[in-house]
Every structure is written in structure tokens, then in C-alpha cells.
Write an enzyme that holds these catalytic residues in place. Structure first.
Site, PDB file in Angstrom:
ATOM      1  N   SER A 134      27.788  39.374  34.721  1.00  0.00           N
ATOM      2  CA  SER A 134      27.930  38.495  35.899  1.00  0.00           C
ATOM      3  C   SER A 134      27.530  37.016  35.550  1.00  0.00           C
ATOM      4  O   SER A 134      28.135  36.368  34.368  1.00  0.00           O
ATOM      5  CB  SER A 134      27.363  38.735  37.092  1.00  0.00           C
ATOM      6  OG  SER A 134      27.735  37.848  38.064  1.00  0.00           O
ATOM      7  N   ASP A 164      37.602  43.370  41.064  1.00  0.00           N
ATOM      8  CA  ASP A 164      36.723  42.304  41.175  1.00  0.00           C
ATOM      9  C   ASP A 164      37.164  41.313  41.804  1.00  0.00           C
ATOM     10  O   ASP A 164      37.953  40.349  41.161  1.00  0.00           O
ATOM     11  CB  ASP A 164      35.985  41.957  39.656  1.00  0.00           C
ATOM     12  CG  ASP A 164      34.836  41.238  39.856  1.00  0.00           C
ATOM     13  OD1 ASP A 164      34.368  40.632  40.751  1.00  0.00           O
ATOM     14  OD2 ASP A 164      34.062  41.209  38.784  1.00  0.00           O
ATOM     15  N   HIS A 174      32.690  44.251  41.302  1.00  0.00           N
ATOM     16  CA  HIS A 174      31.805  43.438  40.320  1.00  0.00           C
ATOM     17  C   HIS A 174      30.885  44.047  40.009  1.00  0.00           C
ATOM     18  O   HIS A 174      29.841  44.097  40.481  1.00  0.00           O
ATOM     19  CB  HIS A 174      31.572  42.096  41.228  1.00  0.00           C
ATOM     20  CG  HIS A 174      30.720  41.114  40.455  1.00  0.00           C
ATOM     21  ND1 HIS A 174      31.567  40.355  39.658  1.00  0.00           N
ATOM     22  CD2 HIS A 174      29.872  40.801  40.422  1.00  0.00           C
ATOM     23  CE1 HIS A 174      30.849  39.433  39.114  1.00  0.00           C
ATOM     24  NE2 HIS A 174      29.485  39.567  39.553  1.00  0.00           N
TER      25      HIS A 174
END
Length: 205
Positions: A5, A160, A188
Site C-alpha cells: 500500500s 482493489d 486491498h
């Protein structure tokens, strides 16, 4: 180097700026960190979660409504009134939970139950994002060619919505020799995603 991320933005940026120091690069739940990614996450992704996004937006008082959402939230999170800071942190993290939870069985992040973590997390994210991660426009994709010759894996969930799949796909296209691994049933993060990056990391060990 390994990053997930926001960590993928940090790892990719470092690797591109200092490729001679990097032996391999594994990125998961990948973002390019650019201003358009931030606007997607804080505004446009609301099309998928309209009720949650309107609650997120409506937390911002009228006096700050002309500001970019990430700027308005940073202002609230730095307010001298603890109550203003805390309610803003709760609203920010509720939106975070909404756009991350795109797969069945997704559970709230237990870290967000901690008021100190909520505030620190929301402050850090908004501080970095309001400055577009201090990156030049589309820097990570434009400089991906510097990673040629460095073994690299981009691991990303097809579901995602926090960071859509075109981000790692664009990096992959610009990074000769990189491998893009798409996890069809993940968003995600998630158990399957983690298993993929752990497998890659174990192979590198």
C-alpha cells in the site's frame, strides 16, 4: 525491498532513486502515489460506497467545503480542540474501512479501535497526501525504467477499489522484467494476497 500500500510508494520511490542499492523489489497493493490516485480514493471511489462517502464528506464543516477533502481533513486533524481531532479521525478511518472492505468476510482493522492510532494514522496519511507524496507528476511510472535489471514483483488484488489495478499495470508496462501477479478474489490486501507476497519473499530468502 518490500512495501504494501503506502509502503509500495515508499519502496518504489527509494528503489528508483537509488537503484544501485536495491537487489530485488516486491510491491503489494500497489499505488503510484500521484495526486489523481489520492483524488480517486477520497472522492471518486465514493461512487462505489455512496452512503459511506457522503458521511465522510459531510463531516467536513461548511467553512472548509471549498478545500480539497484531504486538505480539509488535515486541518480538522490538527485542530487545537481534541474533540474536533478525534471525531475527524473516526470519520477518516470509517471511510478507510469502507473502501478497503470489497471482499466477503472483510473485517474491521483492529488498530482503528485505538484512539491514538486513529489520530496518528489519519494525520500521517493526510499530511503525505495533501503534498501528493512529494512526488513529481507520475514520478513512479515515469522513472520505472530505472528498475530495469532489478528482479521485481507487483502483487495486486483485482477487486482493489482503494488502488485500482491500472496502477501496478502501468508500472509493470514501464519496468522491464517485472512480474505482475493478479489475485482475482482479493481487494486491498487479504489472506490470499499475503500468501502470494510471503511466497515471493520466501523464494528470495
Amino acid at each position: 525491498m518490500f512495501g504494501v500500500s503506502w509502503g509500495s510508494v515508499l519502496a518504489a520511490t527509494y528503489a528508483e532513486r537509488y537503484p544501485e542499492r536495491v537487489g530485488a523489489l516486491v510491491l503489494a497493493a500497489v499505488s503510484t502515489g500521484k495526486a489523481a490516485d489520492i483524488d480517486w480514493l477520497t472522492v471518486l471511489a465514493g461512487r462505489f460506497f455512496p452512503a459511506e462517502w457522503h458521511a465522510f464528506r459531510d463531516h467536513v464543516p461548511a467553512v472548509l467545503r471549498k478545500e480539497r477533502l484531504v486538505d480539509a481533513y488535515n486541518t480538522l486533524l490538527m485542530d487545537p480542540d481534541p474533540a474536533v481531532r478525534e471525531t475527524a479521525a473516526v470519520a477518516w478511518c470509517r471511510w478507510e474501512e469502507a473502501h478497503v472492505a470489497t471482499t466477503p468476510g472483510a473485517r474491521p482493522n483492529p488498530r482503528f479501535a485505538d484512539a491514538r492510532f486513529r489520530l496518528g494514522f489519519a494525520r500521517q496519511v493526510t499530511h503525505c497526501w495533501r503534498h501528493s507524496s512529494w512526488l513529481a507528476p507520475d514520478e513512479i511510472v515515469r522513472n520505472a525504467g530505472r528498475l530495469a535489471g532489478i528482479p521485481g514483483w507487483l502483487i495486486h488484488g483485482r477487486l482493489d477499489l482503494s488502488s485500482p489495478l491500472d496502477a501496478p499495470w502501468r508500472i509493470h508496462q514501464a519496468w522491464p522484467g517485472s512480474e505482475l501477479i493478479i489475485v482475482d478474489d482479493e481487494g486491498h490486501g487479504g489472506v490470499t494476497m499475503e500468501a502470494e507476497w510471503r511466497r515471493v519473499l520466501a523464494d528470495l530468502a
